[in-house]
Design an enzyme around this catalytic site. Structure first.
Site, short mmCIF file in Angstrom:
data_model
loop_
_atom_site.label_atom_id
_atom_site.label_comp_id
_atom_site.label_asym_id
_atom_site.label_seq_id
_atom_site.Cartn_x
_atom_site.Cartn_y
_atom_site.Cartn_z
N ASN A 5 -2.64 -50.23 -69.95
CA ASN A 5 -3.12 -48.71 -69.20
C ASN A 5 -2.67 -47.69 -70.85
O ASN A 5 -1.71 -48.07 -71.73
CB ASN A 5 -2.08 -48.37 -68.36
CG ASN A 5 -2.35 -49.01 -66.84
OD1 ASN A 5 -3.57 -49.02 -67.05
ND2 ASN A 5 -1.42 -49.04 -65.97
N HIS A 44 -9.75 -48.46 -61.48
CA HIS A 44 -10.14 -48.04 -62.61
C HIS A 44 -11.51 -48.41 -62.01
O HIS A 44 -12.66 -48.64 -62.83
CB HIS A 44 -10.64 -49.82 -63.16
CG HIS A 44 -8.43 -49.58 -64.02
ND1 HIS A 44 -8.04 -49.22 -64.77
CD2 HIS A 44 -7.68 -50.63 -63.16
CE1 HIS A 44 -7.20 -50.04 -65.03
NE2 HIS A 44 -6.84 -50.06 -63.83
N TYR A 97 -6.83 -60.21 -61.05
CA TYR A 97 -7.80 -59.82 -61.67
C TYR A 97 -9.37 -60.44 -61.71
O TYR A 97 -10.45 -60.20 -61.04
CB TYR A 97 -7.72 -58.80 -63.31
CG TYR A 97 -6.98 -58.12 -63.68
CD1 TYR A 97 -7.54 -57.02 -63.75
CD2 TYR A 97 -5.80 -57.53 -62.43
CE1 TYR A 97 -6.81 -55.65 -64.05
CE2 TYR A 97 -5.05 -56.63 -62.36
CZ TYR A 97 -5.79 -55.62 -63.09
OH TYR A 97 -4.97 -54.10 -63.00
#
Length: 479
Positions: free
Chosen positions: A122, A49, A332
């Protein structure tokens, strides 16, 4: 103009030298300060990303869902919550084109009164794999070849033919939905199943759907290639310009809701992110709408430093047993700690509207007051932070047990059913575009990999396989 520490600067261009042509003096602090900062202007690029665009806006509840969740930002119709959205391509680098064939990231940060809630999804309702350890191995073959530093179709198709569960995602990616016409014209999905818990402690399992109010629009392969050369920032520019002219994009949020019994008895594993839940079985239920109405003032401060993580949840929303989601809860946040540092939560774009209050202290780039004189341990007798036991954190009567082991999830017939249904759902033109897009990419691989692709496609649909095979034999009659 001043130095970074506030001292006035008399001249910014000529350095301090010994004579007009003499050497530069080390005592020219402004010059050294300027060069040293320039050398450190970039934080590490996101592994995935990296290329993205963002905007501020608000989320408004339009339907009552208080029976499903105790989350306060969803508690009543008409309630508005400030938010920030970031859209992105997943695999390519920061300098890549917006129109490449790739999934798109759909990350939302809601600044609620109970803390930040991040929905990190997404533009596809499924993902490449359902096993946590595979997360790394689905990214690497889509990145650059370790030797040539070029994208390598052999790596890509070798990996995914060896894990056929990926083909549901691949069929979406090689359809025209793999090249959306900008960020405004794509849906967003949680992909994972999440858990909602109401004020009575009753759980429900939920898929989140963010459906674009602008309508779906996609680019044909040749259009995507054209725009990649003509305007690599096509989607970024489209989003920014729309907001600047007051044409604010919006998305409507819907839930697919299952009771605990329905979730555990559904014909597909609802915790398998390679599968969808049929809208015929569980229709979409409207929840609210978000609108993006303000562009960032500074890209680096607001978009590049924005840090989204599935672990950022609020009371009333919880993870499900989805194994890939469970891994992302760690990964993350850990990536942000590496990329931005231990105090990334203090950056304005990441800070909650209600100040954090805990015993975590110090660390690199601690630029708050570091909680002043407050005690940094718990329990304590001096007015330090303490838990709020009035908050109900989980559902009642939840119990988990089982044998510790490594449970394999190899492909079964069920893994081909939804790709088959997707292919047959497409109209003739969309089917042909899918065949052409996929076959062109596969034709770049070695023959043994092409044969494996055809084997998997044959499990999905014989006609699909035949059409791709006809294309490949034009390039390689001996296949």
């Amino acid at each position: 103009m001043t130095t970074s520490f506030g001292a006035p600067i008399t001249d910014d261009i000529p350095p301090l030298t010994v004579g007009e042509r003499g050497p530069i003096l080390l005592q020219d602090f402004h010059l050294i300060d300027k060069l040293a900062h320039f050398d450190r202007e970039r934080v590490p690029e996101r592994v995935v990303h990296a290329k993205g665009a963002g905007a501020h806006g608000y989320f408004e509840v339009t339907k009552d869902v208080s029976h499903l969740t105790s989350a306060k930002f969803l508690s009543q119709v008409g309630k508005r919550t400030p938010m920030f959205a970031r859209f992105s391509t997943v695999i390519p680098e920061s300098g890549s084109a917006d129109t490449v064939r790739n999934p798109r990231g759909f990350a939302l940060k809601f600044y609620t009164e109970e803390g930040n809630f991040d929905m990190v999804g997404n533009n596809t309702p499924v993902f490449f794999d359902n096993v946590l350890a595979s997360f790394v191995d689905i990214i690497h073959p889509q990145k650059r070849d370790p030797r040539t530093h070029m994208f390598n179709p052999d790596m890509f198709w070798d990996r995914f033919t060896l894990r056929p569960v990926s083909f549901h995602q691949l069929l979406i990616q090689f359809s025209n939905r793999g090249t959306p016409d900008g960020y405004r014209h794509m849906h967003g999905f949680s992909s994972h199943t999440y858990k909602l818990i109401n004020s009575e402690g009753v759980p429900h399992y939920v898929k989140w759907h963010f459906r674009t109010d602008q309508g779906i629009k996609n680019l044909k392969a040749e259009e995507a290639v054209k725009w990649a050369g003509k305007d690599p920032d096509y989607a970024t520019r489209d989003l920014f310009n729309a907001i600047e002219r007051g044409d604010y994009p919006s998305w409507t949020l819907y839930f697919q809701v299952l009771t605990e019994e329905e979730a555990y008895n559904y014909k597909y594993d609802v915790f398998d992110v390679t599968k969808v839940i049929s809208k015929k079985d569980f229709p979409l239920q409207e929840v609210g709408r978000f609108v993006l109405n303000r562009n960032p003032e500074n890209y680096f401060a607001e978009v590049e430093q924005a840090a989204f993580a599935p672990a950022h949840m609020v009371p009333g929303i919880a993870p499900s047993p989805d194994p890939l989601l469970q891994g992302r809860l760690f990964s993350y946040t850990d990536a942000h700690l590496h990329r931005l540092g231990p105090n990334y939560n203090l950056l304005p774009i990441n800070s909650p509207i209600k100040p954090a209050n805990n015993t975590m202290r110090d660390g690199a780039m601690q630029f708050s007051d570091n909680y002043g004189r407050k005690t940094n341990y718990y329990p304590n007798s001096f007015g330090g932070p303490h838990p709020n036991r009035s908050i109900f954190e989980g559902e009642k009567d939840w119990f988990v047990s089982g044998k510790v082991g490594r449970y394999r999830k190899d492909a079964s017939e069920k893994d081909y059913e939804q790709p088959r249904a997707l292919y047959r759902l497409l109209d003739k033109t969309e089917q042909q575009d899918l065949v052409d897009n996929l076959a062109k990419d596969v034709s770049l691989t070695q023959p043994f990999i092409q044969k494996r692709v055809l084997e998997v496609l044959g499990r999905i649909d014989d006609e699909f396989r035949s059409r791709v095979e006809a294309f490949l034999r034009k390039e390689n009659p001996d296949l």
